[in-house]
Write an enzyme that holds these catalytic residues in place. Structure first.
Site, PDB file in Angstrom:
ATOM      1  N   SER A  14      54.719  37.565  40.606  1.00 41.43           N
ATOM      2  CA  SER A  14      54.842  37.739  39.160  1.00 41.43           C
ATOM      3  C   SER A  14      53.492  37.536  38.472  1.00 41.43           C
ATOM      4  O   SER A  14      53.382  37.637  37.256  1.00 41.43           O
ATOM      5  CB  SER A  14      55.898  36.784  38.598  1.00 41.43           C
ATOM      6  OG  SER A  14      55.752  35.514  39.179  1.00 41.43           O
ATOM      7  N   LEU A  17      47.326  39.176  39.712  1.00 41.05           N
ATOM      8  CA  LEU A  17      46.697  39.926  40.810  1.00 41.05           C
ATOM      9  C   LEU A  17      47.636  41.024  41.320  1.00 41.05           C
ATOM     10  O   LEU A  17      47.212  42.158  41.571  1.00 41.05           O
ATOM     11  CB  LEU A  17      46.320  38.976  41.950  1.00 41.05           C
ATOM     12  CG  LEU A  17      45.487  39.605  43.067  1.00 41.05           C
ATOM     13  CD1 LEU A  17      44.101  39.975  42.568  1.00 41.05           C
ATOM     14  CD2 LEU A  17      45.363  38.662  44.264  1.00 41.05           C
ATOM     15  N   LYS A  19      49.954  42.509  39.672  1.00 41.23           N
ATOM     16  CA  LYS A  19      50.103  43.563  38.657  1.00 41.23           C
ATOM     17  C   LYS A  19      48.838  44.428  38.527  1.00 41.23           C
ATOM     18  O   LYS A  19      48.910  45.644  38.495  1.00 41.23           O
ATOM     19  CB  LYS A  19      50.427  42.904  37.308  1.00 41.23           C
ATOM     20  CG  LYS A  19      50.849  43.891  36.238  1.00 41.23           C
ATOM     21  CD  LYS A  19      51.405  43.132  35.037  1.00 41.23           C
ATOM     22  CE  LYS A  19      51.563  44.003  33.830  1.00 41.23           C
ATOM     23  NZ  LYS A  19      52.478  45.115  34.007  1.00 41.23           N
ATOM     24  N   ARG A  46      58.241  32.330  41.684  1.00 44.31           N
ATOM     25  CA  ARG A  46      59.179  31.339  41.149  1.00 44.31           C
ATOM     26  C   ARG A  46      60.127  31.963  40.128  1.00 44.31           C
ATOM     27  O   ARG A  46      61.237  31.518  39.933  1.00 44.31           O
ATOM     28  CB  ARG A  46      58.406  30.185  40.514  1.00 44.31           C
ATOM     29  CG  ARG A  46      57.975  29.164  41.566  1.00 44.31           C
ATOM     30  CD  ARG A  46      57.220  28.037  40.958  1.00 44.31           C
ATOM     31  NE  ARG A  46      56.095  28.541  40.147  1.00 44.31           N
ATOM     32  CZ  ARG A  46      55.174  27.790  39.605  1.00 44.31           C
ATOM     33  NH1 ARG A  46      55.229  26.495  39.726  1.00 44.31           N
ATOM     34  NH2 ARG A  46      54.180  28.309  38.917  1.00 44.31           N
ATOM     35  N   HIS A 215      30.275  35.667  48.637  1.00 42.13           N
ATOM     36  CA  HIS A 215      29.884  37.077  48.565  1.00 42.13           C
ATOM     37  C   HIS A 215      28.419  37.302  48.972  1.00 42.13           C
ATOM     38  O   HIS A 215      28.109  38.191  49.757  1.00 42.13           O
ATOM     39  CB  HIS A 215      30.056  37.621  47.146  1.00 42.13           C
ATOM     40  CG  HIS A 215      31.442  37.435  46.588  1.00 42.13           C
ATOM     41  ND1 HIS A 215      32.565  37.611  47.337  1.00 42.13           N
ATOM     42  CD2 HIS A 215      31.880  37.111  45.345  1.00 42.13           C
ATOM     43  CE1 HIS A 215      33.641  37.397  46.584  1.00 42.13           C
ATOM     44  NE2 HIS A 215      33.247  37.085  45.367  1.00 42.13           N
TER      45      HIS A 215
HETATM   46  C1  BG6 Z   1      34.835  37.057  41.992  1.00 44.91           C
HETATM   47  C2  BG6 Z   1      34.426  35.896  41.149  1.00 44.91           C
HETATM   48  O1  BG6 Z   1      34.972  36.672  43.334  1.00 44.91           O
HETATM   49  O2  BG6 Z   1      33.867  38.086  41.899  1.00 44.91           O
HETATM   50  C3  BG6 Z   1      34.228  36.327  39.714  1.00 44.91           C
HETATM   51  O3  BG6 Z   1      35.419  34.891  41.201  1.00 44.91           O
HETATM   52  C4  BG6 Z   1      33.269  37.482  39.645  1.00 44.91           C
HETATM   53  O4  BG6 Z   1      33.752  35.246  38.916  1.00 44.91           O
HETATM   54  C5  BG6 Z   1      33.689  38.587  40.588  1.00 44.91           C
HETATM   55  O5  BG6 Z   1      33.272  37.957  38.303  1.00 44.91           O
HETATM   56  C6  BG6 Z   1      32.661  39.677  40.642  1.00 44.91           C
HETATM   57  O6  BG6 Z   1      33.173  40.729  41.395  1.00 44.91           O
HETATM   58  P1  BG6 Z   1      32.649  42.199  41.197  1.00 44.91           P
HETATM   59  O7  BG6 Z   1      33.361  42.994  42.232  1.00 44.91           O
HETATM   60  O8  BG6 Z   1      33.012  42.597  39.793  1.00 44.91           O
HETATM   61  O9  BG6 Z   1      31.187  42.141  41.381  1.00 44.91           O
END
Ligand code: BG6
Length: 441
Positions: A14, A17, A19, A46, A215
């Site tokens: 619900s 993410l 959606k 829930r 990342h």
């Molecule tokens: C997410 C972070 O993992 O990556 C965010 O939690 C960030 O804070 C986002 O804005 C950036 O992702 P992208 O794909 O828009 O560079």
């Protein structure tokens, strides 16, 4: 071959993410014929919904909507799935707060979800080295590592996947890919947005946890790892781990944008960073002595993620007697307008030997006139197919946290005005990525 006879379960169905990303990604995969009508998608959460009310939450076509069902809670979920048919595998996406990952995994195991089950887990994975280790241990108590798929959505970006192809399917670059030829590697991830409605989460994390530890370390590993023995996920992971092992972080500077403390969910005296500068080294034979610089943060002047390879200067001879010819650069535009840019010197037309900085650009969009898949499409399809290449292993995530152990929440915080990066504290000739414009101009 289309994925068939799978039950796809979304825990936290619900939420936002499901959606915004998950259901639309599955709808596209269905439309493209990547998953067929023998699969079911079961939302669980829930809230109480009828199947019809659950389906009505999404803007999806009717034939796809008929694959969707809803079940409240985890107790009895396995039986509910079985009542919908026989499935070869059950892929569970945990779109949940990280604090309940291990608890839900245990509940699933208690409910009888066994070897046929895969768990997809969203970031953040842990808060630091100790908590990431603990979470891995708890998950491993009930599921085998081969059943766990940890998401890093950067790995699903097309330009990121192209890093290995660019490096290992061309002979041009490998001979220069080392610290004898390259002066520095610079990673930059700028965002224009602030913390938006995620203040509460972000304030307990900060940019280093949110972006750098996961990342950007993944990008760096792909950029600098040795060639894997094969393209099997385990072989690629092994090479990334070899890089991670040798990384030593030299310095970290933390900054916060003015006005951050007034954001909703943020503590008024917060010292959480919204921008960070990092210098590190990779202490292996290929990269020894060459610095890697990272700049990452929010509320900046532009949205863009780039990796710049700064080659060493030319000798002061011939065209470069005064030392002013810009050394070559290779620039990976991860986003937006994915592509690769080579910065080269060239003669300007006319009789004089005057040089100019010129670029050669490769742009995905124009080169392959196809729509670039959304990250979650790629990730969901790979998890359904059992391909782990784009997912992060337990060891990678732990090792990456370990590297930052001495730098989280440490040191003073400096402030910057929203709309521009802070004045650098590192002695670096930063590549002005903005100057190159888009790879697709
Ligand atoms: C997410 C972070 O993992 O990556 C965010 O939690 C960030 O804070 C986002 O804005 C950036 O992702 P992208 O794909 O828009 O560079």
């Amino acid at each position: 071959m289309a994925v068939s006879h799978s039950a796809i379960v979304i825990l936290g169905a619900s939420g936002d993410l499901a959606k915004r990303k998950l259901i639309p990604a599955l709808a596209t995969l269905f439309e493209q014929g990547e998953i067929d009508h023998t699969n079911v998608i079961i939302g669980s959460g829930r809230s109480e919904y009828t199947d019809a009310a659950f389906r009505a939450r999404f803007d999806i076509p009717g034939d796809f909507a008929s694959l969707l069902f809803y079940y409240a809670g985890v107790t009895g979920l396995k039986k509910f799935i079985e009542s919908k048919g026989r499935f070869d595998q059950i892929v569970v996406f945990m779109a949940l707060p990280p604090s309940v990952y291990s608890l839900r995994a245990k509940e699933l195991a208690d409910e009888g979800f066994r070897d046929e089950t895969r768990l997809i887990i969203e970031k953040p994975f842990g808060y630091d080295y100790a908590s990431a280790r603990q979470l891995n241990d708890q998950l491993h108590e009930v599921y085998d590592e081969k059943q766990i798929f940890r998401i890093d959505h950067y790995l699903a970006k097309e330009a990121v996947q192209n890093i290995l192809v660019f490096r290992f399917a061309n002979t041009l670059f490998d001979p220069i890919w080392n610290s004898r030829q390259i002066e520095s590697i610079q990673l930059s991830a700028f965002e224009t947005i602030g913390v938006e409605d995620r203040g509460e989460y972000f304030d307990t994390a900060g940019t280093i946890r949110d972006m750098a530890q996961n990342h950007l370390m993944q990008l760096l590993c792909l950029m600098t790892m040795e060639a894997p023995v094969s393209l099997e996920a385990e072989e690629i992971r092994a090479q990334k781990i070899n890089v991670l092992k040798t990384i030593s972080i030299d310095s970290v500077y933390r900054f916060q944008y003015e006005g951050y403390r007034k954001e909703r969910g943020v503590r008024p005296d917060s010292t959480t960073e919204t921008f960070a500068e990092i210098k590190l080294y990779i202490n292996n034979f290929r990269w020894t002595g060459m610095p890697v610089y990272i700049r990452v943060g929010k509320e900046l002047n532009r949205k863009g993620t780039e990796i710049g390879i700064q080659l060493k200067p030319l000798p002061k001879l011939l065209f470069n007697q005064d030392g002013r010819v810009q050394a070559n650069r290779v620039i990976f535009k991860i986003q937006p307008a994915e592509g690769i840019i080579l910065d080269l010197s060239s003669k300007t037309p006319g009789s004089e030997n005057r040089l100019a900085q010129t670029t050669m650009k490769f742009c995905y969009e124009t080169e392959f006139d196809v729509e670039i898949p959304e990250a979650y499409q790629t990730l969901l399809l790979d998890a359904l197919r059992g391909n782990k290449t784009l997912f992060v292993s337990a060891q990678e995530t732990e090792m990456s946290w370990q590297k930052y152990a001495d730098f989280l929440d440490k040191g003073e915080i400096d402030f910057y005005k929203p709309g521009a990066p802070p004045k650098t504290k590192l002695d670096v000739n930063w590549i002005d990525f903005e100057r190159y414009g888009s790879a697709c101009d």
